[in-house]
Write an enzyme that holds these catalytic residues in place. Structure first.
Site, short mmCIF file in Angstrom:
data_model
loop_
_atom_site.label_atom_id
_atom_site.label_comp_id
_atom_site.label_asym_id
_atom_site.label_seq_id
_atom_site.Cartn_x
_atom_site.Cartn_y
_atom_site.Cartn_z
N ARG A 171 0.77 -1.27 0.00
CA ARG A 171 0.00 0.00 0.00
C ARG A 171 0.79 1.30 0.00
O ARG A 171 0.21 2.34 0.32
CB ARG A 171 -0.97 0.04 1.19
CG ARG A 171 -1.89 -1.17 1.34
CD ARG A 171 -2.94 -1.19 0.29
NE ARG A 171 -4.01 -2.15 0.58
CZ ARG A 171 -4.64 -2.82 -0.38
NH1 ARG A 171 -4.35 -2.65 -1.66
NH2 ARG A 171 -5.62 -3.66 -0.07
N HIS B 292 -3.81 -15.59 -8.26
CA HIS B 292 -4.97 -16.05 -7.48
C HIS B 292 -6.09 -16.74 -8.25
O HIS B 292 -7.22 -16.27 -8.29
CB HIS B 292 -5.56 -14.90 -6.66
CG HIS B 292 -5.80 -13.60 -7.38
ND1 HIS B 292 -6.38 -13.51 -8.61
CD2 HIS B 292 -5.52 -12.33 -7.02
CE1 HIS B 292 -6.45 -12.25 -8.96
NE2 HIS B 292 -5.94 -11.51 -8.03
N ASP C 82 -1.83 -12.80 -1.57
CA ASP C 82 -2.68 -11.66 -1.93
C ASP C 82 -3.02 -10.87 -0.67
O ASP C 82 -4.19 -10.52 -0.44
CB ASP C 82 -3.95 -12.10 -2.67
CG ASP C 82 -4.61 -10.93 -3.40
OD1 ASP C 82 -4.08 -9.79 -3.32
OD2 ASP C 82 -5.65 -11.15 -4.05
#
Ligand code: DOR
Ligand code: ZN
Length: 427
Positions: A57, A228, A304
């Site tokens: 982030r 994913h 993830d």
């Protein structure tokens, strides 16, 4: 110099590992070399995990996660290398932003690399960063998710795949087809609620996107990494392509192996926390996906790790609730549980959690405990059960989707580039 004495290696033999600087220099059980040592008795030494899929982030989302907390969480989970995703604010789509992100991230206790983001107009930038050792590949979002990275136009997708092929860059795809998702959403003819998430992000969206990406791979011959994957059908398609000689890889996440879509219909607000893309699938699909992991059809496990704050997750409107769950610190016990249950060999565990990623992404001295390799080691108590609790999580978001669940395999020490980072209990 220090050594890990009498530890069990993945092959079962007991050895002492001598570490000098950032490398493993000797493995020999009979000799005592160094004054400083860790007692490895009863512990299993595994290559430090390589997590090819985290969202730390920075920049723009530091209230959810930052490198300080993210790295601590990684270490708690035996992870010594992470690949960070580009869907930041702003996204990592230019060489200038790469310079800035590299500066912002700085020196860390674990190794890291970045995925570069693709958009509709930045193939010039992709070419510019192609030789940068910090970049592991180019992430393409075929369906929208957190952030604004999205490429739906097939001609643009083909151009990106081609540029990556020509510049020896791996393409990493978020395989959910935007059109299929929109069709599902608008077919409801009402505003969506959280319970509709799995329907909107229907398995057909994944299968359609996987088919499309495989076609583009065939046309361009790029190396293609599916992030994913959640459905057995998608894994089958990738496996078939592999058998036909395509250079394609499949990643799965622990949450798609341990949580099913029943979580999205439980009473109360907890379901908001299980909103993620791609979404949780049925129990049967989850079981089949597991089996494919056990059978060797999957290459890597990525967490993830996608933290969002509790406040963000608790919002009322479907579209305001961000998708994603944290996970970098829980992968190891969740996957090791399969070893504990006798469903997965240690060798397969290592391939899924480090060795295959090292091979695919060219990290030459990682993924093995061998002389000359990086001293990136997770020392594990393989019999100790861990209970997942929100308050024990190191991630800045402070919660885990696995709360109250248990798994076997407790990280006792982590060595990263030859430095001991975590000592849960000095035995
Ligand atoms: O659930 C998700 N969260 N899926 C994504 O593709 C992005 C991620 C995030 O960044 O929050
Ligand atoms: Zn992601």
């Amino acid at each position: 110099m220090f050594e890990i004495r009498n530890t069990t290696l993945p092959g079962g033999q007991k050895e002492t590992i001598l570490i000098g600087g950032p490398k493993i220099v000797v493995i020999n059980k009979d000799v005592r070399y160094a004054d400083a040592w860790i007692d490895g008795e009863g512990l299993l030494a595994l290559p430090g995990l390589i997590d090819p899929h985290v969202h730390f982030r920075t920049p723009g989302g530091e209230h959810k996660e930052d490198w300080e907390h993210g790295v601590r969480a990684a270490i708690a989970g035996g992870v010594t290398t992470v690949f960070d995703m580009p869907n930041t604010i702003p996204p990592l789509t230019t060489q200038k932003r790469l310079e800035r992100k590299t500066k912002l991230t700085g020196e860390r206790d674990i190794d890291y690399r970045f995925w570069f983001g693709a958009n509709n107009w930045n193939t010039g930038e992709i070419k510019k960063v192609a030789g940068d050792p910090q970049i592991v590949g180019v992430k393409v979002y075929m369906g929208s998710s957190t952030g604004n990275l999205l490429v739906t136009n097939e001609a643009v997708l083909e151009k990106i795949f081609r540029v990556c092929a020509e510049n020896n860059l791996i393409v990493g795809v978020h395989a959910e087809d935007e059109t299929v998702m929109r069709l599902h959403r608008y077919s409801m003819r009402r505003a969506p609620e959280i319970e509709d998430h799995c329907f909107i992000h229907h398995m057909l969206a994944e299968v359609t996107a996987v088919r499309k990406a495989l076609e583009l791979q065939d046309a361009t011959k790029c190396r293609l990494y599916f992030c994913h994957l959640t459905t057995p059908e998608a894994v089958e398609l990738v496996s078939q392509a592999k058998q036909n000689g395509a250079t394609v890889y499949a990643e799965v996440c622990p949450h798609h192996l341990w949580l099913s879509n029943e979580r999205m219909s439980a009473p109360g607000p907890s379901k908001n926390f299980y909103k993620m893309n791609p979404p949780l699938r049925s129990y049967e699909q989850m079981q089949k996906l597991r089996q494919y992991v056990f059978d060797g059809l999957v290459d890597t496990v990525g967490s993830d790790h996608a933290p969002h704050t509790r406040e963000e997750k608790m919002q009322k409107n479907y579209d305001d609730i961000p998708s994603g769950v944290p996970g970098v610190e829980t992968t190891l016990p969740l996957i090791f549980q399969f070893v504990h249950e006798g469903k997965m060999s240690i060798d397969r565990f290592i391939r899924l959690t480090s060795a295959n990623a090292a091979d695919i992404f060219g990290l030459r001295h990682k993924g093995k405990i061998e002389v000359g390799y990086d001293a990136d080691i997770a020392l594990l108590d393989p019999k100790k059960e861990v209970l997942f609790r929100h308050q024990d999580m190191a991630t800045k978001c402070g919660w885990t989707p696995y709360v109250a669940m248990r798994a076997t395999g407790a990280v006792k020490f982590v060595v990263s580039r030859g430095t001991v980072l975590a000592a849960a209990s000095a035995s």
